[in-house]
Design a protein around this motif. Structure first.
Motif, PDB file in Angstrom:
ATOM      1  N   GLN A 196       0.897  -1.090  -0.008  1.00 17.81           N
ATOM      2  CA  GLN A 196      -0.010  -0.155   0.126  1.00 17.81           C
ATOM      3  C   GLN A 196       0.833   1.153  -0.001  1.00 17.81           C
ATOM      4  OE1 GLN A 196      -3.826   0.100   0.670  1.00 17.81           O
ATOM      5  NE2 GLN A 196      -2.918   2.042  -0.419  1.00 17.81           N
TER       6      GLN A 196
ATOM      7  N   PHE B  66      -0.227   8.097  -5.808  1.00 18.24           N
ATOM      8  CA  PHE B  66      -1.328   8.791  -5.670  1.00 18.24           C
ATOM      9  C   PHE B  66      -1.028  10.440  -4.842  1.00 18.24           C
ATOM     10  CE2 PHE B  66      -3.462   5.104  -6.519  1.00 18.24           C
ATOM     11  CZ  PHE B  66      -4.228   5.401  -7.620  1.00 18.24           C
TER      12      PHE B  66
ATOM     13  N   TRP C 269      -1.873  13.722  -6.645  1.00 13.94           N
ATOM     14  CA  TRP C 269      -2.693  14.781  -5.967  1.00 13.94           C
ATOM     15  C   TRP C 269      -1.718  16.143  -5.728  1.00 13.94           C
ATOM     16  CZ3 TRP C 269      -6.918  14.537  -8.333  1.00 13.94           C
ATOM     17  CH2 TRP C 269      -7.393  13.251  -8.695  1.00 13.94           C
TER      18      TRP C 269
ATOM     19  N   GLY D 171     -10.888   8.309  -0.493  1.00 19.19           N
ATOM     20  CA  GLY D 171     -10.239   8.256  -1.537  1.00 19.19           C
ATOM     21  C   GLY D 171     -10.653   9.532  -2.543  1.00 19.19           C
TER      22      GLY D 171
ATOM     23  N   ASP E 278      -8.399   9.891   2.876  1.00 18.62           N
ATOM     24  CA  ASP E 278      -7.714   9.385   1.861  1.00 18.62           C
ATOM     25  C   ASP E 278      -6.135   9.020   2.698  1.00 18.62           C
ATOM     26  OD1 ASP E 278      -7.634  10.075  -1.256  1.00 18.62           O
ATOM     27  OD2 ASP E 278      -5.986   8.983  -0.508  1.00 18.62           O
ATOM     28  N   ILE E 279      -5.551   8.131   1.945  1.00 18.99           N
ATOM     29  CA  ILE E 279      -4.206   7.688   2.685  1.00 18.99           C
ATOM     30  C   ILE E 279      -3.227   8.381   2.125  1.00 18.99           C
ATOM     31  CG2 ILE E 279      -3.949   6.026   0.865  1.00 18.99           C
ATOM     32  CD1 ILE E 279      -3.423   3.954   3.098  1.00 18.99           C
ATOM     33  N   SER E 280      -3.125   9.208   1.019  1.00 22.70           N
ATOM     34  CA  SER E 280      -2.077   9.582   0.561  1.00 22.70           C
ATOM     35  C   SER E 280      -2.287  11.046   0.974  1.00 22.70           C
ATOM     36  CB  SER E 280      -1.953   9.303  -1.034  1.00 22.70           C
ATOM     37  OG  SER E 280      -3.042  10.073  -1.507  1.00 22.70           O
TER      38      SER E 280
ATOM     39  N   ASP F 250      -6.088   4.895   6.521  1.00 27.03           N
ATOM     40  CA  ASP F 250      -6.232   3.800   5.685  1.00 27.03           C
ATOM     41  C   ASP F 250      -7.528   3.152   5.846  1.00 27.03           C
ATOM     42  OD1 ASP F 250      -6.164   1.326   4.282  1.00 27.03           O
ATOM     43  OD2 ASP F 250      -4.314   0.658   5.001  1.00 27.03           O
ATOM     44  N   LEU F 251      -8.354   3.194   4.474  1.00 27.84           N
ATOM     45  CA  LEU F 251      -9.670   2.740   4.739  1.00 27.84           C
ATOM     46  C   LEU F 251      -9.994   1.523   5.097  1.00 27.84           C
ATOM     47  CD1 LEU F 251     -10.658   0.404   2.533  1.00 27.84           C
ATOM     48  CD2 LEU F 251      -9.973   2.121   0.723  1.00 27.84           C
TER      49      LEU F 251
ATOM     50  N   ASP G 187     -15.032   5.870  -5.027  1.00 30.71           N
ATOM     51  CA  ASP G 187     -15.097   5.900  -6.676  1.00 30.71           C
ATOM     52  C   ASP G 187     -13.524   5.603  -7.034  1.00 30.71           C
ATOM     53  OD1 ASP G 187     -15.717   6.105  -9.190  1.00 30.71           O
ATOM     54  OD2 ASP G 187     -15.556   8.422  -9.323  1.00 30.71           O
ATOM     55  N   GLY G 188     -13.337   4.548  -7.577  1.00 26.77           N
ATOM     56  CA  GLY G 188     -11.952   4.192  -8.127  1.00 26.77           C
ATOM     57  C   GLY G 188     -11.009   3.902  -7.184  1.00 26.77           C
ATOM     58  N   VAL G 189     -11.361   3.417  -5.975  1.00 26.50           N
ATOM     59  CA  VAL G 189     -10.164   3.422  -4.925  1.00 26.50           C
ATOM     60  C   VAL G 189      -9.845   1.891  -4.468  1.00 26.50           C
ATOM     61  CG1 VAL G 189     -10.198   4.373  -2.399  1.00 26.50           C
ATOM     62  CG2 VAL G 189     -11.327   5.714  -4.509  1.00 26.50           C
TER      63      VAL G 189
ATOM     64  N   THR H 268      -5.927  -0.867  -2.996  1.00 32.47           N
ATOM     65  CA  THR H 268      -5.789  -1.620  -1.799  1.00 32.47           C
ATOM     66  C   THR H 268      -5.195  -2.930  -1.965  1.00 32.47           C
ATOM     67  OG1 THR H 268      -7.790  -2.687  -1.419  1.00 32.47           O
ATOM     68  CG2 THR H 268      -7.617  -0.286  -0.859  1.00 32.47           C
TER      69      THR H 268
ATOM     70  N   ASP I  86      -2.274   7.209 -14.106  1.00 29.88           N
ATOM     71  CA  ASP I  86      -3.209   6.700 -12.980  1.00 29.88           C
ATOM     72  C   ASP I  86      -3.618   5.404 -13.293  1.00 29.88           C
ATOM     73  OD1 ASP I  86      -6.120   6.228 -12.249  1.00 29.88           O
ATOM     74  OD2 ASP I  86      -5.461   7.613 -10.909  1.00 29.88           O
TER      75      ASP I  86
HETATM   76  C1  LIG Z   1      -7.408   6.866  -8.606  1.00 27.67           C
HETATM   77  S1  LIG Z   1      -7.635   8.278  -7.089  1.00 27.67           S
HETATM   78  C2  LIG Z   1      -9.519   8.487  -7.351  1.00 27.67           C
HETATM   79  C3  LIG Z   1      -9.775   9.742  -6.644  1.00 27.67           C
HETATM   80  C4  LIG Z   1     -11.042  10.207  -6.902  1.00 27.67           C
HETATM   81  N1  LIG Z   1     -12.067   9.357  -6.183  1.00 27.67           N
HETATM   82  C5  LIG Z   1     -11.527  10.352  -8.224  1.00 27.67           C
HETATM   83  O1  LIG Z   1     -12.385   9.784  -8.970  1.00 27.67           O
HETATM   84  O2  LIG Z   1     -10.984  11.516  -8.863  1.00 27.67           O
HETATM   85  C6  LIG Z   1      -7.609   6.733  -5.848  1.00 27.67           C
HETATM   86  C7  LIG Z   1      -7.302   7.487  -4.648  1.00 27.67           C
HETATM   87  O3  LIG Z   1      -7.785   6.253  -3.483  1.00 27.67           O
HETATM   88  C8  LIG Z   1      -6.775   6.745  -2.472  1.00 27.67           C
HETATM   89  N2  LIG Z   1      -6.655   5.293  -1.675  1.00 27.67           N
HETATM   90  C9  LIG Z   1      -6.017   4.130  -2.349  1.00 27.67           C
HETATM   91  N3  LIG Z   1      -5.960   3.309  -1.363  1.00 27.67           N
HETATM   92  C10 LIG Z   1      -6.447   3.785  -0.037  1.00 27.67           C
HETATM   93  C11 LIG Z   1      -6.649   3.267   1.035  1.00 27.67           C
HETATM   94  N4  LIG Z   1      -6.142   2.259   1.381  1.00 27.67           N
HETATM   95  N5  LIG Z   1      -7.383   4.163   1.923  1.00 27.67           N
HETATM   96  C12 LIG Z   1      -7.786   5.342   1.600  1.00 27.67           C
HETATM   97  N6  LIG Z   1      -7.638   5.884   0.257  1.00 27.67           N
HETATM   98  C13 LIG Z   1      -6.974   5.036  -0.215  1.00 27.67           C
HETATM   99  C14 LIG Z   1      -5.656   6.967  -3.155  1.00 27.67           C
HETATM  100  O4  LIG Z   1      -4.724   7.975  -2.306  1.00 27.67           O
HETATM  101  C15 LIG Z   1      -6.407   8.228  -4.133  1.00 27.67           C
HETATM  102  O5  LIG Z   1      -6.405   9.596  -3.704  1.00 27.67           O
END
Ligand SMILES: C[S@@+](CC[C@H](N)C(=O)[O-])C[C@H]1O[C@@H](n2cnc3c(N)ncnc32)[C@H](O)[C@@H]1O
Length: 377
Positions: A87, A94, A98, A144, A166-168, A190-191, A207-209, A213, A331
């Motif tokens: 992770q 990310f 961002w 995310g 968000d984790i990042s 971390d989610l 969405d897209g998150v 993981t 991405d």
């Molecule tokens: C592709 S981006 C999507 C961002 C936004 N939802 C969009 O559609 O524009 C994925 C996001 O998920 C976050 N992410 C990835 N793994 C995660 C985790 N384990 N916990 C929380 N956030 C996470 C990343 O840091 C990143 O900001």
């Protein structure tokens, strides 16, 4: 983070859930730097750039300077699982993305595309219906959020409180874009260890998150626990695609995930130019029969989309500038974790959870959009 916000956090391992806020620096109503002390222990979580951070071990931001300035010792850590290291690698993608694309989705020319796509993801006719979808939500969690453009939209259109997690370093970008909204909080976590009591939220969106993981199904389960009975959960995950696209993706990822973000942006440029030039053709072809081995249905196909969906990611959208289009390709190819799933697989996860009310909305061929309702009993 506003001072009153600290009462909503319940990080795992904090016995009675009590956190004591110590503020070092404030800006208006926000604590910009401080700590949340865990009652009865030496443990604490930092508040950095206005955002409380609940990350531990290899995921935790570098706190050397912070500890030095405030006379603190680093909190002790349990040994980290290997999945946390994976992770952490994904986070590099990310955090970089961002920090660069802070206004993604917040520019008027992005909005039609992105909110139009949300309408498809929720099977709603237009943006007014999207606003109405959020209106009565009381406790919303966006997981995310990236730039926070959607967090801002939800907060502006719902009567309740929205928390972005968000984790990042995306958490800091989201905070920057939403801190003026009184009904919005951003946390870095971390989610898989979201610092909230189970059953807290009446709407969760990721969405897209979840495919970024270490384990998409475990991520669905972890967030589902945070949903209250009767609440709704939307997630969008990558769909397993046809043979040619899978082959190209595997080959490109093998190389691109090893590059630094800077190198990978440069390496993606050829794909972005390909998408742009194919798009300029504005051409279609018609296939009378499907090509099942490649996952291509019969019908009329835009040539750029045909290649993009079935052979190689070469995204291009005229409402984005070149760098933003290139970032969409980056991405796809740079993150260490990027799982793909089938609809049958996802349906199986929902059945195991006992979910009976859910819909798969048709939003694009590369993803699976799921909107589910948690049973009331
Ligand atoms: C592709 S981006 C999507 C961002 C936004 N939802 C969009 O559609 O524009 C994925 C996001 O998920 C976050 N992410 C990835 N793994 C995660 C985790 N384990 N916990 C929380 N956030 C996470 C990343 O840091 C990143 O900001």
């Amino acid at each position: 983070m506003r001072k009153a916000d600290s009462s909503q956090f319940r990080p795992a391992g904090v016995a009675d859930g009590k956190l004591e806020l110590v503020s070092f620096r404030e800006d208006g109503e926000h604590v910009i730097e401080g700590i949340l002390k865990v009652g009865g222990t030496d443990n604490w979580f930092p508040i950095l750039q206005g955002v409380p951070s609940f990350l531990t071990g290899p995921l935790r931001p570098d706190l050397q300077d912070f500890c030095g300035r405030h006379g603190l010792a680093l909190p002790a850590d349990a040994p980290a699982a290997s999945t946390k290291l994976e992770q952490a690698k994904t986070n590099e993608t990310f955090s970089d993305k961002w920090r660069r694309f802070k206004t993604y989705g917040l520019q008027p020319e992005h909005e039609d595309f992105l909110f139009g796509w949300y309408c498809k993801k929720f099977a709603l006719p237009d943006r007014e219906a999207l606003k109405a979808f959020y209106r009565d939500r009381e406790r919303v969690l966006e997981v995310g959020p990236g730039s926070g453009f959607n967090t801002r939209f939800i907060a502006q259109n719902c009567k309740g409180h929205v928390t972005a997690l968000d984790i990042s370093d995306a958490a800091f970008t989201t905070f920057g874009n939403t801190s003026a909204l009184l009904n919005c909080t951003t946390v870095q976590a971390d989610l898989m260890d979201a610092p909230f009591a189970d059953g807290t939220f009446d709407f969760i969106i990721a969405d897209g998150v979840l495919h970024h993981t270490p384990d998409t199904k475990a991520a669905v389960n972890a967030l589902y626990r945070k949903l209250r009975p009767g609440g709704q959960f939307f997630f969008y995950v990558y769909r397993k695609m046809g043979a040619a696209r899978q082959f190209c993706d595997a080959m490109i990822r093998e190389h691109f995930t090893k590059l630094t973000p800077e190198e990978c942006y440069a390496a993606c440029e050829g794909l972005t130019v390909l998408g742009r030039e194919l798009s300029k053709l504005n051409a279609t072809i018609t296939l009378d029969t499907p090509i099942p081995v490649l996952g291509i249905p019969a019908g009329t196909h835009d040539v750029q989309r045909l290649i993009y969906y079935n052979f190689v990611k070469c995204f291009w959208n005229d409402s984005f500038d070149f760098e933003t289009n290139n970032m969409v390709n980056f991405d796809w190819y740079h993150p260490h974790n990027a799982w793909q799933h089938t609809q049958e697989e996802v349906a199986g996860w929902l059945e195991e959870l006992g979910v009976t009310t859910y819909q798969f909305n048709d939003s694009n061929p590369n993803g699976i959009s799921v909107l589910l309702t948690k049973p009331k009993v």
